[in-house]
Design a protein around this motif. Structure first.
Motif, PDB file in Angstrom:
ATOM      1  N   UNK A 162      87.483  77.737  30.407  1.00  0.00           N
ATOM      2  CA  UNK A 162      86.358  78.195  31.221  1.00  0.00           C
ATOM      3  C   UNK A 162      85.234  78.727  30.336  1.00  0.00           C
ATOM      4  N   UNK A 163      84.003  78.377  30.693  1.00  0.00           N
ATOM      5  CA  UNK A 163      82.837  78.835  29.923  1.00  0.00           C
ATOM      6  C   UNK A 163      82.370  80.168  30.501  1.00  0.00           C
ATOM      7  N   UNK A 164      82.907  81.270  29.987  1.00  0.00           N
ATOM      8  CA  UNK A 164      82.599  82.575  30.587  1.00  0.00           C
ATOM      9  C   UNK A 164      81.764  83.484  29.702  1.00  0.00           C
ATOM     10  N   UNK A 165      81.355  83.017  28.516  1.00  0.00           N
ATOM     11  CA  UNK A 165      80.520  83.825  27.621  1.00  0.00           C
ATOM     12  C   UNK A 165      79.090  83.302  27.676  1.00  0.00           C
ATOM     13  N   UNK A 166      78.143  84.169  28.023  1.00  0.00           N
ATOM     14  CA  UNK A 166      76.723  83.806  28.028  1.00  0.00           C
ATOM     15  C   UNK A 166      76.083  84.329  26.738  1.00  0.00           C
ATOM     16  N   UNK A 167      75.251  83.512  26.123  1.00  0.00           N
ATOM     17  CA  UNK A 167      74.712  83.816  24.790  1.00  0.00           C
ATOM     18  C   UNK A 167      73.998  85.160  24.729  1.00  0.00           C
ATOM     19  N   UNK A 168      73.213  85.496  25.739  1.00  0.00           N
ATOM     20  CA  UNK A 168      72.453  86.751  25.711  1.00  0.00           C
ATOM     21  C   UNK A 168      73.331  87.984  25.879  1.00  0.00           C
ATOM     22  N   UNK A 169      74.621  87.775  26.100  1.00  0.00           N
ATOM     23  CA  UNK A 169      75.571  88.892  26.209  1.00  0.00           C
ATOM     24  C   UNK A 169      76.296  89.159  24.896  1.00  0.00           C
ATOM     25  N   UNK A 170      76.034  88.351  23.856  1.00  0.00           N
ATOM     26  CA  UNK A 170      76.852  88.355  22.644  1.00  0.00           C
ATOM     27  C   UNK A 170      76.239  89.188  21.519  1.00  0.00           C
ATOM     28  N   UNK A 171      77.087  90.006  20.894  1.00  0.00           N
ATOM     29  CA  UNK A 171      76.778  90.645  19.612  1.00  0.00           C
ATOM     30  C   UNK A 171      77.922  90.306  18.664  1.00  0.00           C
ATOM     31  N   UNK A 172      77.591  89.877  17.452  1.00  0.00           N
ATOM     32  CA  UNK A 172      78.616  89.412  16.510  1.00  0.00           C
ATOM     33  C   UNK A 172      78.342  89.926  15.114  1.00  0.00           C
ATOM     34  N   UNK A 173      79.371  89.864  14.272  1.00  0.00           N
ATOM     35  CA  UNK A 173      79.186  90.182  12.859  1.00  0.00           C
ATOM     36  C   UNK A 173      78.479  88.996  12.203  1.00  0.00           C
ATOM     37  N   UNK A 174      77.369  89.270  11.542  1.00  0.00           N
ATOM     38  CA  UNK A 174      76.573  88.186  10.951  1.00  0.00           C
ATOM     39  C   UNK A 174      77.384  87.371   9.963  1.00  0.00           C
ATOM     40  N   UNK A 175      78.199  88.015   9.156  1.00  0.00           N
ATOM     41  CA  UNK A 175      78.965  87.304   8.128  1.00  0.00           C
ATOM     42  C   UNK A 175      79.908  86.286   8.744  1.00  0.00           C
ATOM     43  N   UNK A 176      80.497  86.631   9.888  1.00  0.00           N
ATOM     44  CA  UNK A 176      81.434  85.740  10.561  1.00  0.00           C
ATOM     45  C   UNK A 176      80.712  84.500  11.096  1.00  0.00           C
ATOM     46  N   UNK A 177      79.542  84.712  11.703  1.00  0.00           N
ATOM     47  CA  UNK A 177      78.777  83.592  12.251  1.00  0.00           C
ATOM     48  C   UNK A 177      78.301  82.670  11.130  1.00  0.00           C
ATOM     49  N   UNK A 178      77.843  83.256  10.029  1.00  0.00           N
ATOM     50  CA  UNK A 178      77.392  82.439   8.900  1.00  0.00           C
ATOM     51  C   UNK A 178      78.553  81.665   8.280  1.00  0.00           C
ATOM     52  N   UNK A 179      79.696  82.324   8.146  1.00  0.00           N
ATOM     53  CA  UNK A 179      80.874  81.639   7.589  1.00  0.00           C
ATOM     54  C   UNK A 179      81.300  80.455   8.455  1.00  0.00           C
ATOM     55  N   UNK A 180      81.080  80.563   9.762  1.00  0.00           N
ATOM     56  CA  UNK A 180      81.434  79.485  10.681  1.00  0.00           C
ATOM     57  C   UNK A 180      80.420  78.350  10.673  1.00  0.00           C
ATOM     58  N   UNK A 181      79.305  78.553   9.978  1.00  0.00           N
ATOM     59  CA  UNK A 181      78.282  77.516   9.902  1.00  0.00           C
ATOM     60  C   UNK A 181      77.166  77.653  10.914  1.00  0.00           C
ATOM     61  N   UNK A 182      77.165  78.747  11.683  1.00  0.00           N
ATOM     62  CA  UNK A 182      76.110  78.945  12.670  1.00  0.00           C
ATOM     63  C   UNK A 182      76.200  77.956  13.813  1.00  0.00           C
ATOM     64  N   UNK A 183      75.073  77.740  14.467  1.00  0.00           N
ATOM     65  CA  UNK A 183      75.004  76.837  15.611  1.00  0.00           C
ATOM     66  C   UNK A 183      74.846  75.399  15.124  1.00  0.00           C
ATOM     67  N   UNK A 184      75.561  74.494  15.749  1.00  0.00           N
ATOM     68  CA  UNK A 184      75.512  73.080  15.376  1.00  0.00           C
ATOM     69  C   UNK A 184      74.206  72.478  15.889  1.00  0.00           C
ATOM     70  N   UNK A 185      73.283  72.172  14.973  1.00  0.00           N
ATOM     71  CA  UNK A 185      71.969  71.686  15.367  1.00  0.00           C
ATOM     72  C   UNK A 185      71.977  70.234  15.830  1.00  0.00           C
ATOM     73  N   UNK A 186      73.108  69.557  15.689  1.00  0.00           N
ATOM     74  CA  UNK A 186      73.199  68.182  16.176  1.00  0.00           C
ATOM     75  C   UNK A 186      73.500  68.128  17.671  1.00  0.00           C
ATOM     76  N   UNK A 187      73.864  69.265  18.256  1.00  0.00           N
ATOM     77  CA  UNK A 187      74.208  69.301  19.677  1.00  0.00           C
ATOM     78  C   UNK A 187      72.980  69.690  20.496  1.00  0.00           C
ATOM     79  N   UNK A 188      72.532  68.830  21.414  1.00  0.00           N
ATOM     80  CA  UNK A 188      71.373  69.179  22.242  1.00  0.00           C
ATOM     81  C   UNK A 188      71.706  70.186  23.338  1.00  0.00           C
TER      82      UNK A 188
END
Length: 331
Positions: A162-188
C-alpha cells in the motif's frame, strides 16, 4: 545552467553555522500556491532550519515572489527537468543533516517540524519519519479521500502492499537518502514511492500519528490514457522491485496479492481505453499471481472477445480497402 540567490531578509534570525534541517521545495509555475506553502513553514515553532527552493524552470512570477518574501530562502533555478531532478538538486545543496520534503502546493501544520525532529533525533535506528495528512482542494477546502492504514518500524511488506507515505510528510537523514542514490530521475511518476521502498529494504521508519500536513489535490484529472500510463509504470516498478530486490524480504503471499491487484487495475483501465489486447495481457499476468479471482477472469474473457472482434473488424476493413484499392481490371 543553474542560478542561485540567497535572500537573508531582515526580521528573521539567521542561524550561524549549518542548520539541523533543510526544507527542500521543488516548484514549477506555482507562485501563488508556493507563497501559501512558505507561510506554513514560517508558522513552525521549530526554527533551526533553512529553506531551499528549487525552481524547475518556471515561467510565472515565482522568482519575484521569492524576492519579496521576508524570510531567508536559498533559491536555485534550473532547466525544466522534473520533480526528481529538482529534489536531487535540493539534496546536493542541503546543509542540514536532516531533510524535509515539501511540495510547493502542500501545507504543514505548525507542529510538523518539532514533532518530526523530536522523533527522528531520539531514535538512531530510524532512517526517516513521516506524519499523517489530510486532503484539501485547490482553494483549501477539506476534501474527503480514502484513508490508508499507516505503519512504522519494519514497513517493507506494508509499504509494498500500500502506498501510504506522502512526500510532504517525510523527514529523513540526508546521508541515508544520498547513500540510496536519491530520487530516480528516469521515473516520470512514482519516483518518491520508489525511494521509500528502497529505504524500507534497509531501514526502519518512524510514524508521527498526527495530522500535520495538508495535501492539496487538483481538479485537473488525467485523461484515461494518462491514467493507464501511470498505472502501467507503477505496475512495472512494483514487479521489477519485487523480483530484483524484495523477494527475500516480502512474502510471496503479500507480493502476489499486490501484483495481482495492480495488474488487474491496469488491465481494467486499458480495457476502458479500448486497448483490448494490452488489457488482456495485463489481466493474464494478474491471473498468474491470483488464479482464484472471478472478476479478473470475467474481464480477461471479455478483453479476449473484444480483442478478437477488434482484429476481425480491422481485417474486414483491411480486406475491403484492399478490394477497393486493388488493381483495376483492364477494359
Amino acid at each position: 545552467m543553474t542560478a542561485c540567490q540567497a535572500i537573508p531578509n531582515a526580521g528573521y534570525l539567521t542561524i550561524m553555522g549549518d542548520p539541523l534541517v533543510t526544507i527542500i521545495i521543488p516548484t514549477y509555475n506555482r507562485a501563488a500556491l508556493l507563497a501559501e506553502t512558505l507561510d506554513s513553514v514560517s508558522g513552525q515553532s521549530f526554527r533551526d532550519y533553512e529553506i531551499v527552493v528549487v525552481d524547475d524552470g518556471s515561467t510565472d512570477e515565482t522568482a519575484r515572489m521569492i524576492a519579496r518574501r521576508p524570510e531567508p530562502i536559498r533559491y536555485f533555478r534550473q532547466r525544466n527537468e522534473g520533480a526528481s531532478s529538482a529534489r536531487n538538486h535540493g539534496l546536493r545543496e542541503a546543509r542540514g543533516s536532516l531533510v524535509a520534503f515539501l511540495d510547493s502546493d502542500d501545507l504543514w501544520l505548525a507542529g510538523y517540524l518539532k514533532a518530526c525532529v523530536g522523533l527522528l533525533s531520539g531514535r538512531d535506528e530510524l532512517a526517516m519519519v513521516y506524519c499523517d495528512f489530510t486532503c484539501i482542494g485547490e482553494t483549501g477546502q477539506p476534501v474527503n479521500g480514502h484513508r490508508k492504514v499507516q505503519h512504522d518500524g519494519d514497513v517493507i511488506e506494508s509499504l509494498f502492499a500500500s502506498t501510504f507515505v506522502h512526500t510532504s510528510c517525510v523527514m529523513a537523514r540526508k546521508s541515508v537518502v544520498l547513500d540510496a542514490g536519491g530520487f530516480d530521475e528516469s521515473l516520470p511518476t512514482n519516483e518518491d514511492y520508489d525511494l521509500w521502498l528502497r529505504l524500507a529494504l534497509q531501514y526502519r521508519f518512524g510514524l508521527v500519528s498526527r495530522v500535520l500536513c495538508k495535501r492539496r489535490t487538483h481538479r485537473r484529472s488525467l485523461s484515461r490514457n494518462g491514467r493507464s500510463g501511470n498505472l502501467l509504470r507503477k505496475t512495472a516498478l512494483l514487479e521489477e522491485f519485487y523480483h530484483h530486490h524484495g523477494a527475500g524480504r516480502i512474502s510471496p503471499h503479500v507480493a502476489h496479492r499486490r501484483l495481482g491487484k495492480v495488474h488487474y487495475s491496469t488491465g481494467k483501465s486499458l480495457l476502458k481505453d479500448g486497448s483490448f489486447q494490452q488489457a488482456r495481457h495485463l489481466l493474464q499476468r494478474s491471473l498468474r499471481y491470483r488464479l482464484i479471482a472471478p472478476k479478473t477472469w470475467g474481464l480477461f474473457l471479455l478483453s479476449g472477445a473484444l480483442a478478437f472482434a477488434d482484429r476481425s473488424g480491422n481485417d474486414s476493413s483491411g480486406s475491403s480497402r484492399v478490394a477497393l484499392n486493388g488493381p483495376k481490371t483492364k477494359q
